[in-house]
Design an enzyme around this catalytic site. Structure first.
Site, PDB file in Angstrom:
ATOM      1  N   SER A   1      -8.013   5.636   3.361  1.00  0.00           N
ATOM      2  CA  SER A   1      -6.697   6.112   2.936  1.00  0.00           C
ATOM      3  C   SER A   1      -6.560   6.174   1.430  1.00  0.00           C
ATOM      4  O   SER A   1      -5.550   6.623   0.918  1.00  0.00           O
ATOM      5  CB  SER A   1      -5.631   5.162   3.475  1.00  0.00           C
ATOM      6  OG  SER A   1      -5.859   3.873   2.918  1.00  0.00           O
ATOM      7  N   GLY A   2      -7.562   5.684   0.721  1.00  0.00           N
ATOM      8  CA  GLY A   2      -7.428   5.610  -0.733  1.00  0.00           C
ATOM      9  C   GLY A   2      -6.569   4.426  -1.155  1.00  0.00           C
ATOM     10  O   GLY A   2      -6.134   4.341  -2.298  1.00  0.00           O
ATOM     11  N   LEU A   3      -6.309   3.487  -0.221  1.00  0.00           N
ATOM     12  CA  LEU A   3      -5.537   2.292  -0.572  1.00  0.00           C
ATOM     13  C   LEU A   3      -6.446   1.063  -0.666  1.00  0.00           C
ATOM     14  O   LEU A   3      -6.000  -0.073  -0.565  1.00  0.00           O
ATOM     15  CB  LEU A   3      -4.411   2.053   0.444  1.00  0.00           C
ATOM     16  CG  LEU A   3      -3.389   3.188   0.588  1.00  0.00           C
ATOM     17  CD1 LEU A   3      -2.352   2.860   1.656  1.00  0.00           C
ATOM     18  CD2 LEU A   3      -2.684   3.475  -0.743  1.00  0.00           C
TER      19      LEU A   3
ATOM     20  N   SER B   1     -11.712  -1.164   1.377  1.00  0.00           N
ATOM     21  CA  SER B   1     -12.999  -1.827   1.141  1.00  0.00           C
ATOM     22  C   SER B   1     -12.859  -2.932   0.101  1.00  0.00           C
ATOM     23  O   SER B   1     -13.441  -4.007   0.260  1.00  0.00           O
ATOM     24  CB  SER B   1     -14.096  -0.833   0.781  1.00  0.00           C
ATOM     25  OG  SER B   1     -13.740  -0.096  -0.346  1.00  0.00           O
TER      26      SER B   1
ATOM     27  N   ASP C   1      -9.734  -1.457  -8.320  1.00  0.00           N
ATOM     28  CA  ASP C   1      -9.345  -1.798  -6.952  1.00  0.00           C
ATOM     29  C   ASP C   1      -9.545  -3.282  -6.657  1.00  0.00           C
ATOM     30  O   ASP C   1      -8.663  -3.952  -6.112  1.00  0.00           O
ATOM     31  CB  ASP C   1     -10.174  -0.991  -5.938  1.00  0.00           C
ATOM     32  CG  ASP C   1     -10.016   0.494  -6.149  1.00  0.00           C
ATOM     33  OD1 ASP C   1      -9.145   0.899  -6.938  1.00  0.00           O
ATOM     34  OD2 ASP C   1     -10.794   1.265  -5.540  1.00  0.00           O
TER      35      ASP C   1
HETATM   36  C1  GLA Z   1     -11.565   4.515  -6.729  1.00  0.00           C
HETATM   37  C2  GLA Z   1     -12.400   3.504  -7.525  1.00  0.00           C
HETATM   38  C3  GLA Z   1     -11.635   2.949  -8.723  1.00  0.00           C
HETATM   39  C4  GLA Z   1     -11.013   4.068  -9.550  1.00  0.00           C
HETATM   40  C5  GLA Z   1     -10.273   5.073  -8.654  1.00  0.00           C
HETATM   41  C6  GLA Z   1      -9.791   6.276  -9.422  1.00  0.00           C
HETATM   42  O1  GLA Z   1     -10.488   3.882  -6.117  1.00  0.00           O
HETATM   43  O2  GLA Z   1     -12.830   2.444  -6.712  1.00  0.00           O
HETATM   44  O3  GLA Z   1     -12.490   2.151  -9.503  1.00  0.00           O
HETATM   45  O4  GLA Z   1     -11.982   4.709 -10.329  1.00  0.00           O
HETATM   46  O5  GLA Z   1     -11.075   5.534  -7.593  1.00  0.00           O
HETATM   47  O6  GLA Z   1      -8.850   5.893 -10.373  1.00  0.00           O
END
Ligand code: GLA
Length: 374
Positions: free
Chosen positions: A111-113, A116, A160
């Site tokens: 989801s981009g959240l 992982s 992240d």
């Molecule tokens: C992913 C990466 C982060 C960051 C974002 C983009 O989530 O894990 O380190 O680079 O993309 O901002």
């Protein structure tokens, strides 16, 4: 109901949403993520053996890892991350003991959240807790980042894992990714709310495209270093980049332009957050999305459609993609009184344009690592 009665600790780490500062962490820029109440929880108890036993609440798999073979599990589908985290944590000089782990994830995958990061950070924190070690959340984040790079093959920055480990309820983290200095900024949005929407388009090729962007900005840095005494792209001012535009291939210039301008946007966004200027914050979010779409080219049709549907809704002050892109989520600032109508209208418009129905997540801004004795 999951039976957690045999475990001695409940250790969790957060998923995150990034408010602003996208694709700049690996360029030494500042970012502004918030840890979420969507989390990965690890129930743990030391078992006195030389094995780490893993179970999941939502998978039938049961996996047993031998402590003296932790490097050899790279081929496992899910458990390779846990084995990798345990291996890297031990390599960093920490004690890893045999234990039973039960894993429960509420961060939606892909989801981009940062599901992982939440998994890696909570696994390491659980291992440290089982071994009776004191936790340094920054160190946990750094080892978790290494695990992501090695075991997921993404040359990710620190954002992240840092947010997952060090988040603070009710606050955004203004993190300087060059120095790892941080400031917690209270998220007081007045009569507005943060709305997170998943475009629900399956991710693909995220790793390879992400790594390609990193190479592009590294090329830009190498060339700019010949003209400016900088150590990372975030130190370059937008006008300095423009002075040397002609020596960069157009595509490299576009990528670098996003980075230097996004770094400026983070500064202004932090100011807007501190003064409660939601209209300004919204404008900055919109500008960030536009840049990620046209200069950095990490959005795609679906995220563009979802962000634009949001931006065009009268209750919305601003909307942008969040995370790596190529699918995943948007984050929007929306007047509280209009949130329900916003969700419905945006979902209908987006579905009409793309054929996918978005998902909205009800969650709060919460702490990073949380350890509870059971
Ligand atoms: C992913 C990466 C982060 C960051 C974002 C983009 O989530 O894990 O380190 O680079 O993309 O901002």
């Amino acid at each position: 109901m999951i039976d957690t009665s045999k475990y001695t600790y409940k250790v969790s780490a957060a998923g995150r949403v990034n408010l602003i500062g996208e694709h700049v962490d690996y360029c030494g820029g500042k970012v502004m993520p918030c840890a979420l109440s969507l989390r990965n929880t690890v129930y743990v108890r030391p078992n006195g053996t030389d094995k780490i036993n893993l179970e999941w609440t939502d998978l039938p798999d049961k996996v047993s890892l031998e402590l003296d073979k932790l490097e050899s599990y790279k081929e496992l589908k899910h458990a390779k991350y846990h084995a990798g985290c345990a291996h890297l944590w031990r390599e960093a000089g920490h004690k890893v003991v045999g234990c039973d782990l039960l894993l429960d994830c509420t961060v939606p995958f892909g989801s981009g959240l940062s599901s992982s990061a939440a998994i890696e950070v909570s696994t390491i924190a659980a291992l440290a807790t089982a071994a009776d070690e004191k936790l340094d959340p920054v160190e946990v984040a750094l080892v978790a980042q290494k695990a992501e790079q090695i075991y997921a093959g993404v040359k990710c920055g620190i954002m992240d894992q840092y947010a997952s480990a060090n988040g603070k309820a009710g606050h955004a983290i203004l993190l300087d990714c060059k120095t790892l200095e941080r400031e917690y900024i209270p998220v007081n949005l007045g009569d507005c709310a943060i709305v997170i929407a998943n475009c629900n388009k399956p991710h693909n090729l995220v790793e390879s495209k992400y790594n390609e962007r990193r190479e592009e900005v590294e090329t830009a840095l190498t060339l700019m270093k010949k003209h400016f005494p900088i150590t990372c792209l975030a130190e370059l001012k937008p006008y300095e980049l423009e002075e040397y535009k002609s020596i960069l291939l157009p595509v490299i210039h576009k990528r670098a332009k996003h980075v230097v301008e996004e770094c400026e946007r983070v500064r202004f966004a932090a100011q807007a957050m501190r003064t409660g200027d939601m209209a300004k914050l919204g404008e900055i979010l919109n500008a960030s999305h536009e840049s990620l779409s046209t200069l950095y080219e990490v959005t795609g049709k679906e995220l563009d459609s979802l962000a634009h549907a949001a931006q065009n809704h009268p209750a919305c002050l601003g909307s942008r993609m969040t995370g790596a892109g190529f699918g995943g989520c948007t984050v929007s600032i929306v007047k509280r009184s209009g949130v329900e109508e916003f969700k419905k209208k945006v979902a209908d418009q987006y579905e009409k344009e793309t054929g996918y129905r978005p998902a909205f997540y009800d969650c709060e801004i919460s702490d990073g690592i949380v350890v509870e004795k059971l």
